[in-house]
Design a protein around this motif. Structure first.
Motif, short mmCIF file in Angstrom:
data_model
loop_
_atom_site.label_atom_id
_atom_site.label_comp_id
_atom_site.label_asym_id
_atom_site.label_seq_id
_atom_site.Cartn_x
_atom_site.Cartn_y
_atom_site.Cartn_z
N THR A 72 14.56 60.43 28.84
CA THR A 72 14.65 61.14 30.12
C THR A 72 15.64 62.29 30.09
OG1 THR A 72 16.44 59.76 31.02
CG2 THR A 72 14.19 58.94 31.28
N HIS A 73 16.40 62.43 29.02
CA HIS A 73 17.45 63.46 28.97
C HIS A 73 16.89 64.86 29.15
CE1 HIS A 73 20.53 60.76 26.65
NE2 HIS A 73 20.19 60.28 27.83
N TYR A 74 15.75 65.13 28.49
CA TYR A 74 15.19 66.48 28.59
C TYR A 74 14.69 66.81 29.99
CZ TYR A 74 11.72 70.20 28.19
OH TYR A 74 10.97 71.33 28.40
N PRO A 75 13.80 66.01 30.59
CA PRO A 75 13.30 66.41 31.92
C PRO A 75 14.38 66.41 33.00
CG PRO A 75 12.48 64.22 31.33
CD PRO A 75 13.10 64.80 30.10
N VAL A 76 15.25 65.42 32.98
CA VAL A 76 16.30 65.36 34.01
C VAL A 76 17.35 66.45 33.76
CG1 VAL A 76 18.10 63.95 35.07
CG2 VAL A 76 15.95 62.89 34.37
N GLY A 77 17.74 66.62 32.49
CA GLY A 77 18.70 67.68 32.17
C GLY A 77 18.17 69.05 32.53
N LYS A 78 16.90 69.29 32.26
CA LYS A 78 16.28 70.58 32.57
C LYS A 78 16.30 70.84 34.08
CE LYS A 78 11.97 73.17 31.89
NZ LYS A 78 10.61 73.15 31.28
N LYS A 79 15.99 69.81 34.85
CA LYS A 79 15.96 69.96 36.30
C LYS A 79 17.34 70.33 36.85
CE LYS A 79 14.11 67.63 40.37
NZ LYS A 79 13.34 66.45 40.84
N SER A 96 14.18 65.85 20.62
CA SER A 96 13.66 66.90 19.74
C SER A 96 14.57 68.11 19.80
CB SER A 96 12.23 67.30 20.14
OG SER A 96 12.23 68.18 21.24
N SER A 97 14.68 68.82 18.67
CA SER A 97 15.52 70.01 18.62
C SER A 97 14.96 71.11 19.51
CB SER A 97 15.66 70.51 17.18
OG SER A 97 14.40 70.82 16.63
N GLU A 98 13.63 71.15 19.64
CA GLU A 98 13.01 72.16 20.51
C GLU A 98 13.48 71.98 21.96
OE1 GLU A 98 8.52 73.55 21.99
OE2 GLU A 98 8.76 72.03 20.43
N HIS A 99 13.50 70.74 22.41
CA HIS A 99 13.95 70.48 23.78
C HIS A 99 15.44 70.74 23.94
CE1 HIS A 99 10.33 67.67 24.86
NE2 HIS A 99 10.04 68.95 24.97
N SER A 100 16.22 70.39 22.92
CA SER A 100 17.67 70.64 22.98
C SER A 100 17.95 72.13 23.07
CB SER A 100 18.35 70.06 21.73
OG SER A 100 18.29 68.65 21.73
N ILE A 294 34.27 72.05 22.84
CA ILE A 294 34.07 70.78 22.12
C ILE A 294 32.86 70.06 22.70
CG2 ILE A 294 35.13 68.58 21.49
CD1 ILE A 294 37.86 69.88 21.90
N ALA A 295 31.97 69.60 21.82
CA ALA A 295 30.78 68.85 22.23
C ALA A 295 29.93 69.62 23.24
CB ALA A 295 31.19 67.49 22.81
N ASN A 296 29.80 70.91 23.01
CA ASN A 296 28.97 71.70 23.91
C ASN A 296 27.49 71.55 23.57
OD1 ASN A 296 28.60 73.34 21.64
ND2 ASN A 296 30.15 74.81 22.27
N GLY A 297 26.64 72.23 24.33
CA GLY A 297 25.21 72.10 24.13
C GLY A 297 24.75 72.52 22.75
N LYS A 298 25.35 73.59 22.22
CA LYS A 298 24.95 74.07 20.90
C LYS A 298 25.25 73.03 19.82
CE LYS A 298 25.28 79.01 21.91
NZ LYS A 298 25.96 80.30 21.61
N SER A 299 26.40 72.36 19.92
CA SER A 299 26.74 71.34 18.93
C SER A 299 25.79 70.14 19.06
CB SER A 299 28.20 70.90 19.07
OG SER A 299 28.41 70.21 20.30
N GLY A 300 25.41 69.81 20.31
CA GLY A 300 24.45 68.74 20.51
C GLY A 300 23.10 69.07 19.90
#
Length: 318
Positions: A72-79, A96-100, A294-300
């Motif tokens: 659920t991380h991708y759809p909820v995070g995107k919203k 998936s890296s595409e979604h990240s 630290i631990a930003n979106g790019k590192s994730g």
């Protein structure tokens, strides 16, 4: 810190966030689809409660902790990010890296703060080891390895590398200061036909720095060990036992073309103990109006890329 935070997900790890934020005085809302569980949480933590995410968004909070299942991380995070809302997403960031990458791009477009729950980057021992590496005490960094071993918890929907290794990948990138440029990996399946129980990944980094990650949930004892090898000394840390940072004053010198072992007394490197989750949440809250480094979106995103690569390599090796 008067920022108001809403936790999405009242499961096991979500409850850890809820408890810690409440103790910090920053818990303001809980989203949990299970009405009974929500009521139980609200009885213990008297804050705003929601069974629907939209209602929590409409209420408005300074930041959101996304502690729901990984799928659920991708759809909820995107919203959330699409509306410019600040989000800390538990690891793995997405499946998936595409979604990240898409979440990173959305956060940049909307100016939302995006952080990923790579908890051990806020472990005081990990921070201290990074300081020792950067100080030059161990000389040139040669090799790092990480073992994360235990009997269970066995997953049926994800393999052991996806389950255990995100922490280790993030730590290696943090210590070395870059992402891996070459990866090799192998895995073994014993308990289930489609899920790997044991994996070994070899990683190469710029500057001839190398590392490996060994993870298994089919192991007789628990071990969470890091070893760092440099030209002038070495470090080990086992988070599952004594929790001491040990510095080994050992190296190899060359005398008249011959390798000579040099050993001097070892030492324990002291560090100030604190709870990593509290430190992670403090960092997120402090940086709601700043740049998250630290631990930003790019590192994730980089961590998910490694997870995907290892998955492809071990599957190819079947």
């Amino acid at each position: 810190m008067d920022k108001k935070i809403c936790v999405i997900g009242g499961g096991r790890w979500g409850q850890n966030h809820i408890k810690t934020l409440f103790q910090m005085g920053n818990l303001a809302g809980i989203v949990e689809a299970n009405q009974q569980r929500l009521e139980e949480l609200l009885a213990q933590y008297p804050v705003h409660g929601f069974t629907e995410l939209d209602a929590a968004i409409e209420h408005g909070f300074d930041g959101y902790i996304l502690a729901t299942p990984a799928e659920t991380h991708y759809p909820v995070g995107k919203k959330l990010l699409a509306q410019g809302l600040n989000v800390l997403i538990e690891k793995p960031m997405t499946l998936s890296s595409e979604h990240s990458k898409e979440l990173v791009d959305i956060a940049e477009q909307t100016k939302a703060r995006l952080m990923v729950g790579h908890l051990l980057l806020f472990h005081p021992a990990i921070i201290k080891i990074k300081e020792v590496i950067d100080s030059g005490k161990i000389g040139q960094l040669y090799y790092v390895y990480s073992t994360r071993l235990n009997l269970g918890t066995v997953r049926t929907e994800e393999n052991v590398f996806w389950s255990f290794a995100p922490h280790d990948i993030s730590i290696l990138d943090y210590f070395i200061g870059s992402s891996a440029i070459k990866i090799e990996a192998k895995g073994s399946k014993f308990l289930q036909n489609s899920v790997y129980d044991v994996t070994m990944a070899q990683l190469a980094y710029p500057g001839n720095v190398h590392a490996h990650i060994f993870v298994s949930w089919l192991h007789p004892f628990k071990e969470q060990r890091l070893v760092v090898v440099g030209s002038q000394g070495m470090i080990s840390f086992d988070d599952s036992s004594e929790k001491n940072i040990l510095y080994y004053n050992k190296r190899i010198d060359w005398v008249d073309g011959k390798p000579i072992k040099v050993e001097q007394p070892d030492e324990i490197i002291s560090y100030e103990k604190s709870m990593p989750l509290a430190e992670e949440l403090k960092y997120f809250i402090k940086h709601l109006d700043k740049t998250i480094e630290i631990a930003n979106g790019k590192s994730g995103y980089e961590v998910v890329k490694v997870l995907e690569t290892v998955q492809a390599l071990i599957s190819k090796g079947e």
